[in-house]
Design an enzyme around this catalytic site. Structure first.
Site, PDB file in Angstrom:
ATOM      1  N   ARG A   1      13.102   0.271   0.191  1.00 13.54           N
ATOM      2  CA  ARG A   1      11.354   0.735   0.263  1.00 13.54           C
ATOM      3  C   ARG A   1      11.467  -0.344  -0.974  1.00 13.54           C
ATOM      4  O   ARG A   1      12.384  -0.950  -1.540  1.00 13.54           O
ATOM      5  CB  ARG A   1      11.837   1.814   0.253  1.00 13.54           C
ATOM      6  CG  ARG A   1      12.778   2.286  -0.586  1.00 13.54           C
ATOM      7  CD  ARG A   1      11.813   3.589  -2.176  1.00 13.54           C
ATOM      8  NE  ARG A   1      10.751   2.904  -2.445  1.00 13.54           N
ATOM      9  CZ  ARG A   1      11.271   2.915  -3.451  1.00 13.54           C
ATOM     10  NH1 ARG A   1      12.288   2.347  -4.525  1.00 13.54           N
ATOM     11  NH2 ARG A   1       9.721   2.483  -4.522  1.00 13.54           N
ATOM     12  N   GLY A   2      10.024  -0.050  -1.438  1.00 15.19           N
ATOM     13  CA  GLY A   2       9.394  -0.434  -2.210  1.00 15.19           C
ATOM     14  C   GLY A   2       9.133  -2.313  -2.388  1.00 15.19           C
ATOM     15  O   GLY A   2       9.977  -2.385  -1.154  1.00 15.19           O
ATOM     16  N   ALA A   3       7.588  -2.657  -1.999  1.00 13.05           N
ATOM     17  CA  ALA A   3       6.874  -3.900  -2.049  1.00 13.05           C
ATOM     18  C   ALA A   3       7.967  -5.041  -2.054  1.00 13.05           C
ATOM     19  O   ALA A   3       8.230  -5.396  -0.686  1.00 13.05           O
ATOM     20  CB  ALA A   3       5.763  -4.147  -1.869  1.00 13.05           C
TER      21      ALA A   3
ATOM     22  N   ASP B   1       1.479  -1.625  -4.047  1.00 17.52           N
ATOM     23  CA  ASP B   1       2.007  -2.112  -2.664  1.00 17.52           C
ATOM     24  C   ASP B   1       0.905  -3.587  -1.897  1.00 17.52           C
ATOM     25  O   ASP B   1       1.352  -4.603  -1.266  1.00 17.52           O
ATOM     26  CB  ASP B   1       2.152  -1.205  -1.602  1.00 17.52           C
ATOM     27  CG  ASP B   1       2.997  -0.500  -1.857  1.00 17.52           C
ATOM     28  OD1 ASP B   1       3.167  -0.276  -3.277  1.00 17.52           O
ATOM     29  OD2 ASP B   1       4.682  -0.459  -1.442  1.00 17.52           O
TER      30      ASP B   1
ATOM     31  N   ASN C   1      -0.954   1.934  -3.970  1.00 18.53           N
ATOM     32  CA  ASN C   1       0.305   2.074  -4.066  1.00 18.53           C
ATOM     33  C   ASN C   1       0.432   3.727  -4.145  1.00 18.53           C
ATOM     34  O   ASN C   1      -0.132   4.541  -3.019  1.00 18.53           O
ATOM     35  CB  ASN C   1       0.210   2.279  -6.082  1.00 18.53           C
ATOM     36  CG  ASN C   1       1.597   2.206  -6.259  1.00 18.53           C
ATOM     37  OD1 ASN C   1       2.644   1.122  -5.808  1.00 18.53           O
ATOM     38  ND2 ASN C   1       1.887   2.836  -7.403  1.00 18.53           N
ATOM     39  N   LYS C   2       1.965   4.057  -3.685  1.00 21.80           N
ATOM     40  CA  LYS C   2       2.525   5.478  -3.836  1.00 21.80           C
ATOM     41  C   LYS C   2       1.113   6.429  -4.108  1.00 21.80           C
ATOM     42  O   LYS C   2       0.563   6.498  -5.076  1.00 21.80           O
ATOM     43  CB  LYS C   2       2.960   5.810  -3.976  1.00 21.80           C
ATOM     44  CG  LYS C   2       4.075   6.986  -3.787  1.00 21.80           C
ATOM     45  CD  LYS C   2       4.358   7.292  -2.528  1.00 21.80           C
ATOM     46  CE  LYS C   2       5.627   6.088  -1.863  1.00 21.80           C
ATOM     47  NZ  LYS C   2       5.542   6.178  -0.605  1.00 21.80           N
TER      48      LYS C   2
END
Ligand code: MRU
Length: 340
Positions: A51-53, A239, A249-250
């Site tokens: 995970r994480g862009a 993201d 973003n989150k």
């Protein structure tokens, strides 16, 4: 400390699989998983094991190369085209996934007619370039971001935009990790980041590993912490950033920005230019991923926290309006959202 120096995704030593750290098991267990089948790769992204862009993008690039090793020469174009479409459908919001897949497809189309072994070699090289470029971008972003802080500052961060989500220094967490490396004292406040707790599980872990002393808060405590004058800056990753600077973003990033504006705290977005998607004019053009409600009700608890069958809404990201963003920091410098 070990994983901060290790990449969260990389090629296996024999080059025939992609190895990733299963981020679902952190902080209690660091497990490396090898994958070489399309479905396992798709599931690794879908379930947030990877995970994480930027990390998703690097992983996808290596996956395309590894799949090419198991594809017969005449089928390279058709198989890899459909693999890219399949992997691209795993998560919609982070543009780094489609960016990396686009780059790999470009290598394929530009090498059409060449021997298959050369084409595979070019795919491997491009994946490694995408990886290296992220390592370099993170270093530069961290430096620019740190120039906006002074020793003793309090910094709130949300989700995880550190080594696990990128390469090495991270983006949103880069200035903090670089400060730790330089022995500069900062006070990180870490939103736990409901419902999947990337802040509590990953960011708090990374900061502690780096030698900083993070303070963990629930997401709904951020405004309180700001009201007490404990915070000098908010720093997050992204993201996807639209042409006008609106930033996906989150989930929870937007309410953090609204609180920061109210309390006069600068709000910084840190991301490589590969996260900027000029085909999206504004944040309204960015697709927001919706995930299962059980992540809210059932994960991380011994028993469900809500009545059986209760309806949930679980958007994984939100859009922070560009008017709430003080600066966007990329590997090229520090920009106001409209200068991007
Ligand atoms: O759902 P996730 O954990 O993949 O979401 C990640 C984030 O929102 C990060 O903040 C973002 O990708 C920036 S990572 C450098």
């Amino acid at each position: 400390m070990e994983y901060l120096d290790t990449d969260p995704v990389r090629l296996s030593p024999d080059g025939k699989a992609v190895v990733y750290i299963d981020q679902r098991l952190l902080p209690h267990k660091t497990e490396h998983i090898s994958v070489y089948k399309a479905e396992d790769m798709y599931n690794a992204i879908k379930t947030l094991a990877v995970r994480g862009a930027p990390c998703i993008g690097i992983f996808a690039a290596y996956c395309v190369y590894v799949i090419s090793l198991y594809t017969a020469d005449p089928a390279l174009d058709s198989e890899l085209e459909s693999f890219c479409a399949y992997l691209d459908s795993s998560r919609p919001t982070a543009v780094n996934l489609s960016y990396a897949l686009f780059e790999m497809k470009k290598v394929l189309s530009e090498s059409r007619g060449l021997p298959a072994e050369i084409r595979r070699e070019r795919l491997r090289r491009r994946a490694q370039e995408i990886h290296q470029s992220d390592i370099d971008s993170c270093e530069r972003i961290a430096g620019f971001g740190l120039s906006l802080l002074k020793a003793g500052d309090g910094v709130i961060t949300h989700c995880n935009a550190g080594a696990l989500a990128t390469s090495r220094l991270g983006t949103g967490l880069g200035p903090l990790l670089l400060a730790a490396r330089k022995g500069i004292e900062l006070h990180p406040y870490v939103d736990e980041t409901r419902p999947l707790l990337q802040g509590a599980r990953l960011t708090a872990f990374e900061l502690k590993q780096a030698g900083l002393e993070p303070t963990l808060i629930c997401d709904n405590m951020a405004a309180y912490v700001m009201s007490q004058g404990l915070v000098d800056a908010v720093m997050i990753g992204a993201d996807r950033i639209a042409a006008n600077g609106d930033t996906a973003n989150k989930i929870g990033s937007s309410q953090l920005a609204i609180a920061a504006k109210y309390y006069g705290v600068p709000f910084y977005v840190l991301a490589p230019t590969s996260t900027v998607d000029k085909s999206c004019k504004t944040g309204r053009d960015i697709k927001i991923e919706l995930r299962e409600g059980d992540e809210i009700k059932k994960m991380f608890f011994e028993a469900p926290t809500a009545p059986e069958g209760v309806k949930c809404l679980n958007p994984a990201f939100d859009i922070t309006d560009h008017t709430l963003i003080t600066k966007i920091i990329t590997e090229n410098g520090i920009f106001s959202p409209k200068e991007l």
